[in-house]
Design an enzyme around this catalytic site. Structure first.
Site, PDB file in Angstrom:
ATOM      1  N   HIS A 268       0.869  -1.196   0.000  1.00  0.00           N
ATOM      2  CA  HIS A 268       0.000   0.000   0.000  1.00  0.00           C
ATOM      3  C   HIS A 268       0.903   1.242   0.000  1.00  0.00           C
ATOM      4  O   HIS A 268       1.737   1.401  -0.883  1.00  0.00           O
ATOM      5  CB  HIS A 268      -0.941  -0.091   1.210  1.00  0.00           C
ATOM      6  CG  HIS A 268      -2.108   0.864   1.227  1.00  0.00           C
ATOM      7  ND1 HIS A 268      -2.441   1.685   0.189  1.00  0.00           N
ATOM      8  CD2 HIS A 268      -3.021   1.106   2.196  1.00  0.00           C
ATOM      9  CE1 HIS A 268      -3.514   2.392   0.519  1.00  0.00           C
ATOM     10  NE2 HIS A 268      -3.886   2.081   1.738  1.00  0.00           N
ATOM     11  N   HIS A 307      -2.412  -2.441  -9.723  1.00  0.00           N
ATOM     12  CA  HIS A 307      -3.412  -1.820  -8.861  1.00  0.00           C
ATOM     13  C   HIS A 307      -4.673  -2.674  -8.878  1.00  0.00           C
ATOM     14  O   HIS A 307      -5.031  -3.242  -9.891  1.00  0.00           O
ATOM     15  CB  HIS A 307      -3.756  -0.410  -9.372  1.00  0.00           C
ATOM     16  CG  HIS A 307      -4.373   0.460  -8.330  1.00  0.00           C
ATOM     17  ND1 HIS A 307      -5.706   0.417  -8.026  1.00  0.00           N
ATOM     18  CD2 HIS A 307      -3.824   1.376  -7.500  1.00  0.00           C
ATOM     19  CE1 HIS A 307      -5.963   1.281  -7.063  1.00  0.00           C
ATOM     20  NE2 HIS A 307      -4.830   1.878  -6.721  1.00  0.00           N
ATOM     21  N   ASP A 363       2.638   5.280  -6.703  1.00  0.00           N
ATOM     22  CA  ASP A 363       3.906   5.170  -5.957  1.00  0.00           C
ATOM     23  C   ASP A 363       5.126   5.040  -6.843  1.00  0.00           C
ATOM     24  O   ASP A 363       6.256   5.068  -6.348  1.00  0.00           O
ATOM     25  CB  ASP A 363       3.819   3.958  -5.023  1.00  0.00           C
ATOM     26  CG  ASP A 363       2.807   4.190  -3.918  1.00  0.00           C
ATOM     27  OD1 ASP A 363       1.925   3.324  -3.727  1.00  0.00           O
ATOM     28  OD2 ASP A 363       2.865   5.253  -3.286  1.00  0.00           O
TER      29      ASP A 363
HETATM   30  C1  SDX Z   1      -1.524   2.032  -3.360  1.00  0.00           C
HETATM   31  O1  SDX Z   1      -6.211   0.566  -3.362  1.00  0.00           O
HETATM   32  C2  SDX Z   1      -5.755   1.730  -3.578  1.00  0.00           C
HETATM   33  O2  SDX Z   1      -6.454   2.591  -4.073  1.00  0.00           O
HETATM   34  C3  SDX Z   1      -4.328   1.964  -3.119  1.00  0.00           C
HETATM   35  C4  SDX Z   1      -3.686   3.293  -3.511  1.00  0.00           C
HETATM   36  C5  SDX Z   1      -4.339   4.467  -2.792  1.00  0.00           C
HETATM   37  O3  SDX Z   1      -4.238   5.605  -3.304  1.00  0.00           O
HETATM   38  O4  SDX Z   1      -4.842   4.271  -1.665  1.00  0.00           O
HETATM   39  O5  SDX Z   1      -3.817   3.493  -4.922  1.00  0.00           O
HETATM   40  C6  SDX Z   1      -2.213   3.331  -3.128  1.00  0.00           C
HETATM   41  O6  SDX Z   1      -1.465   1.227  -2.473  1.00  0.00           O
HETATM   42  C7  SDX Z   1      -0.981   1.751  -4.728  1.00  0.00           C
HETATM   43  C8  SDX Z   1      -0.393   0.297  -4.852  1.00  0.00           C
HETATM   44  C9  SDX Z   1       1.027   0.336  -4.270  1.00  0.00           C
HETATM   45  N1  SDX Z   1       1.571  -1.063  -4.223  1.00  0.00           N
HETATM   46  C10 SDX Z   1       2.525  -1.462  -5.049  1.00  0.00           C
HETATM   47  O7  SDX Z   1       2.979  -0.785  -5.973  1.00  0.00           O
HETATM   48  C11 SDX Z   1       3.043  -2.874  -4.743  1.00  0.00           C
HETATM   49  C12 SDX Z   1       3.193  -3.668  -6.049  1.00  0.00           C
HETATM   50  N2  SDX Z   1       1.830  -3.949  -6.566  1.00  0.00           N
HETATM   51  C13 SDX Z   1       1.231  -5.195  -6.224  1.00  0.00           C
HETATM   52  O8  SDX Z   1       1.631  -5.845  -5.080  1.00  0.00           O
HETATM   53  C14 SDX Z   1      -0.235  -5.290  -6.627  1.00  0.00           C
HETATM   54  O9  SDX Z   1      -0.334  -4.852  -7.909  1.00  0.00           O
HETATM   55  C15 SDX Z   1      -1.267  -4.598  -5.756  1.00  0.00           C
HETATM   56  C16 SDX Z   1      -1.128  -4.945  -4.317  1.00  0.00           C
HETATM   57  C17 SDX Z   1      -1.185  -3.132  -5.917  1.00  0.00           C
HETATM   58  C18 SDX Z   1      -2.654  -5.057  -6.239  1.00  0.00           C
HETATM   59  O10 SDX Z   1      -2.711  -6.405  -5.999  1.00  0.00           O
HETATM   60  P1  SDX Z   1      -3.978  -7.288  -6.446  1.00  0.00           P
HETATM   61  O11 SDX Z   1      -5.035  -6.448  -7.043  1.00  0.00           O
HETATM   62  O12 SDX Z   1      -4.330  -8.149  -5.275  1.00  0.00           O
HETATM   63  O13 SDX Z   1      -3.380  -8.150  -7.616  1.00  0.00           O
HETATM   64  P2  SDX Z   1      -2.691  -9.575  -7.443  1.00  0.00           P
HETATM   65  O14 SDX Z   1      -1.673  -9.497  -6.332  1.00  0.00           O
HETATM   66  O15 SDX Z   1      -3.760 -10.598  -7.342  1.00  0.00           O
HETATM   67  O16 SDX Z   1      -1.919  -9.712  -8.827  1.00  0.00           O
HETATM   68  C19 SDX Z   1      -2.598 -10.156  -9.989  1.00  0.00           C
HETATM   69  C20 SDX Z   1      -1.490 -10.761 -10.863  1.00  0.00           C
HETATM   70  C21 SDX Z   1      -0.642 -11.790 -10.118  1.00  0.00           C
HETATM   71  O17 SDX Z   1      -0.064 -12.660 -11.101  1.00  0.00           O
HETATM   72  P3  SDX Z   1      -0.794 -14.109 -11.361  1.00  0.00           P
HETATM   73  O18 SDX Z   1      -1.062 -14.730 -10.013  1.00  0.00           O
HETATM   74  O19 SDX Z   1      -2.053 -13.776 -12.132  1.00  0.00           O
HETATM   75  O20 SDX Z   1       0.213 -14.884 -12.185  1.00  0.00           O
HETATM   76  O21 SDX Z   1      -0.566  -9.728 -11.245  1.00  0.00           O
HETATM   77  C22 SDX Z   1       0.711 -10.006 -10.671  1.00  0.00           C
HETATM   78  C23 SDX Z   1       0.499 -10.985  -9.547  1.00  0.00           C
HETATM   79  O22 SDX Z   1       1.659 -11.764  -9.348  1.00  0.00           O
HETATM   80  N3  SDX Z   1       1.208  -8.716 -10.164  1.00  0.00           N
HETATM   81  C24 SDX Z   1       2.470  -8.317 -10.258  1.00  0.00           C
HETATM   82  C25 SDX Z   1       2.476  -7.026  -9.695  1.00  0.00           C
HETATM   83  N4  SDX Z   1       1.252  -6.708  -9.276  1.00  0.00           N
HETATM   84  C26 SDX Z   1       0.469  -7.768  -9.563  1.00  0.00           C
HETATM   85  N5  SDX Z   1       3.567  -8.925 -10.771  1.00  0.00           N
HETATM   86  C27 SDX Z   1       4.727  -8.198 -10.707  1.00  0.00           C
HETATM   87  N6  SDX Z   1       4.805  -6.952 -10.175  1.00  0.00           N
HETATM   88  C28 SDX Z   1       3.713  -6.342  -9.661  1.00  0.00           C
HETATM   89  N7  SDX Z   1       3.792  -5.108  -9.139  1.00  0.00           N
END
Ligand code: SDX
Length: 428
Positions: A268, A307, A363
């Site tokens: 997050h 996201h 971010d």
């Molecule tokens: C914020 O919710 C909000 O609005 C939050 C926010 C706000 O203003 O409040 O926007 C702020 O928190 C932004 C997000 C910051 N976090 C990151 O940048 C961390 C990296 N991102 C991920 O961990 C992820 O994308 C999330 C946590 C942001 C979202 O996760 P989801 O929606 O639960 O997606 P998921 O983990 O189920 O991923 C779906 C697929 C997976 O692959 P498969 O299982 O389908 O093979 O996408 C892949 C994940 O492995 N994936 C990534 C990835 N993000 C998702 N692979 C590599 N790098 C990534 N960053």
């Protein structure tokens, strides 16, 4: 039954039900009537991490994740970032309309005159190690504020809600600056009521021996833009924490501490810090393919990408990327920006990221600006928490007066043992 309904046949008893559809949703409780037998509890819905569950009705923030639209109270984020200030946007988020001249003057006065902290708060800050993570300090000290304002427990009193709103919005920058100065072993700088909200924050952070600190207008504008972009984002993890914790009718300081704790996580608000660690580890554009391969194989994540809602470019990331280039023109090139832009280019051409609709989020570039502004990396999540306080409070105020809301208490699917017989320790 009107068109807006589901016809559901439960094959177990062979019964059919009509479930109304309202605002694109069905009520989970409407499935409770579906039972396999008379003594059956009835059907529940199962949605770990609430990936497809609306928890509330809200008028604060609208996001269209497919197109990449973000609006606060109906105003596009691009217009607010370009023309507003954080304090004006905070008013909009909290009260639902842009303030007129008198409203803005009163709002600015109320915030300005609540920036001071009780002197005892300094004892909390000094109780932390010099190298304590400032976000951990914020979580602790914001929670402690509840003990200084016991009237905050009267959450059903509109006047008390208003007073705590002013105090929290006003005191977060002071708290953050005190934590920063503690980390640096520097004396605290008290608020200067002659400065703007953003200017005073820079004053409390950076002032040294100057008798009258004048913030750099380019940096003050950058802080305003970044704070506007981070002010709210509908039902994200920390807003959900604010609402869930607040639903037990605890005070808003305790609920804000819970929200800050949620934001602290690397998935997050803590991601902005992780992005810098990632870019620093990559170190050179030539090493980007090696890291992209690692991310694709599940060895770590491309931090700042992806996201839950945006399946397109995060509109905030576009604005931050543009602001980063403006700030770096002033502060000098940061090689991490070149690595970040090349990493973005390569990822957006890679099927792994394209197929999963992974784009830069808020971010990805923000840390590069914060670093250029002179902030240490561990301050980055704190710079997210300060502006997001307005969003957390707006979500909390909506929840407190929403007649549909009650204490948040999800159900579960129990998968553990049942009916075991206690065994004395000598026989285990
Ligand atoms: C914020 O919710 C909000 O609005 C939050 C926010 C706000 O203003 O409040 O926007 C702020 O928190 C932004 C997000 C910051 N976090 C990151 O940048 C961390 C990296 N991102 C991920 O961990 C992820 O994308 C999330 C946590 C942001 C979202 O996760 P989801 O929606 O639960 O997606 P998921 O983990 O189920 O991923 C779906 C697929 C997976 O692959 P498969 O299982 O389908 O093979 O996408 C892949 C994940 O492995 N994936 C990534 C990835 N993000 C998702 N692979 C590599 N790098 C990534 N960053």
């Amino acid at each position: 039954m009107p068109d807006d309904s589901l016809t559901v046949k439960d094959n177990r008893p062979g019964k059919t039900y009509e479930i109304p559809i309202t605002d694109g949703t069905v009520r989970a409780i409407d499935f409770r009537q579906m039972k396999a037998s008379e003594d059956d509890f009835g059907l529940m819905t199962y949605d770990p991490a609430f990936t497809n569950t609306a928890s509330c009705r809200s008028e604060v923030t609208f996001i269209d994740g497919d197109v990449g639209i973000l609006e606060y109270r109906g105003y596009p984020i691009e217009q607010l970032a370009e023309q507003s200030t954080y304090l004006e946007t905070a008013f909009l988020i909290l009260y639902g309309h842009l303030p007129n001249k008198q409203e803005l003057e009163e709002w600015t006065h109320n915030i300005t005159y609540h920036t001071m902290l009780h002197e005892n708060i300094k004892k909390f800050v000094e109780g932390f190690r010099y190298d304590a993570h400032p976000m951990g300090m914020i979580v602790g000290t914001v929670g402690a504020l509840s003990t200084f304002y016991p009237d905050a427990r009267h959450i059903d009193d509109p006047e008390s809600r208003e007073m705590q709103t002013w105090r929290l919005i006003a005191k977060m920058p002071t708290l953050a600056a005190f934590c920063y100065r503690h980390n640096r072993g520097l004396p605290y700088v008290y608020p200067d009521n002659e400065l703007t909200y953003a200017g005073n924050f820079l004053n409390m952070l950076w002032r040294m021996g100057e008798t009258d600190y004048k913030p750099d207008p380019v940096l003050e504008k950058a802080i305003n833009v970044l704070f506007i972009l981070h002010a709210d984002h509908e039902q994200n993890c920390s807003a959900n924490a604010m609402r869930a914790v607040g639903s037990s009718k605890t005070d808003p300081y305790s609920a804000t501490a819970a929200a800050a704790a949620a934001l602290y996580g690397p998935l997050h608000g803590g991601a902005n810090e992780e992005v810098i660690h990632m870019l620093t580890e990559i170190g050179d554009k030539k090493r980007i393919p090696e890291f992209v391969q690692k991310f694709k194989s599940g060895e770590g994540r491309l931090m700042g990408f992806g996201h839950r809602v945006y399946k397109n470019y995060d509109p905030r990331a576009k604005i931050i990327k543009r602001t980063a280039e403006e700030v770096l023109d002033l502060t000098g090139r940061n090689p991490l920006l070149d690595i970040a832009m090349e990493l973005e280019r390569i990822a957006l051409e890679d099927e792994y990221f394209v197929s999963r609709k992974l784009y830069p989020n808020v971010d990805f570039y923000s840390g590069i600006i914060y670093q250029a502004l002179g902030f240490p990396v561990e301050m980055f999540p704190v710079l997210f928490a300060i502006p997001r306080t307005a969003g957390w409070l707006a979500q909390w105020r909506e929840m407190v007066v929403d007649p549909e809301q009650k204490i948040a208490r999800p159900r579960q699917i129990y998968t553990g043992d049942r009916g075991l017989k206690y065994v004395p320790i000598g026989k285990r």
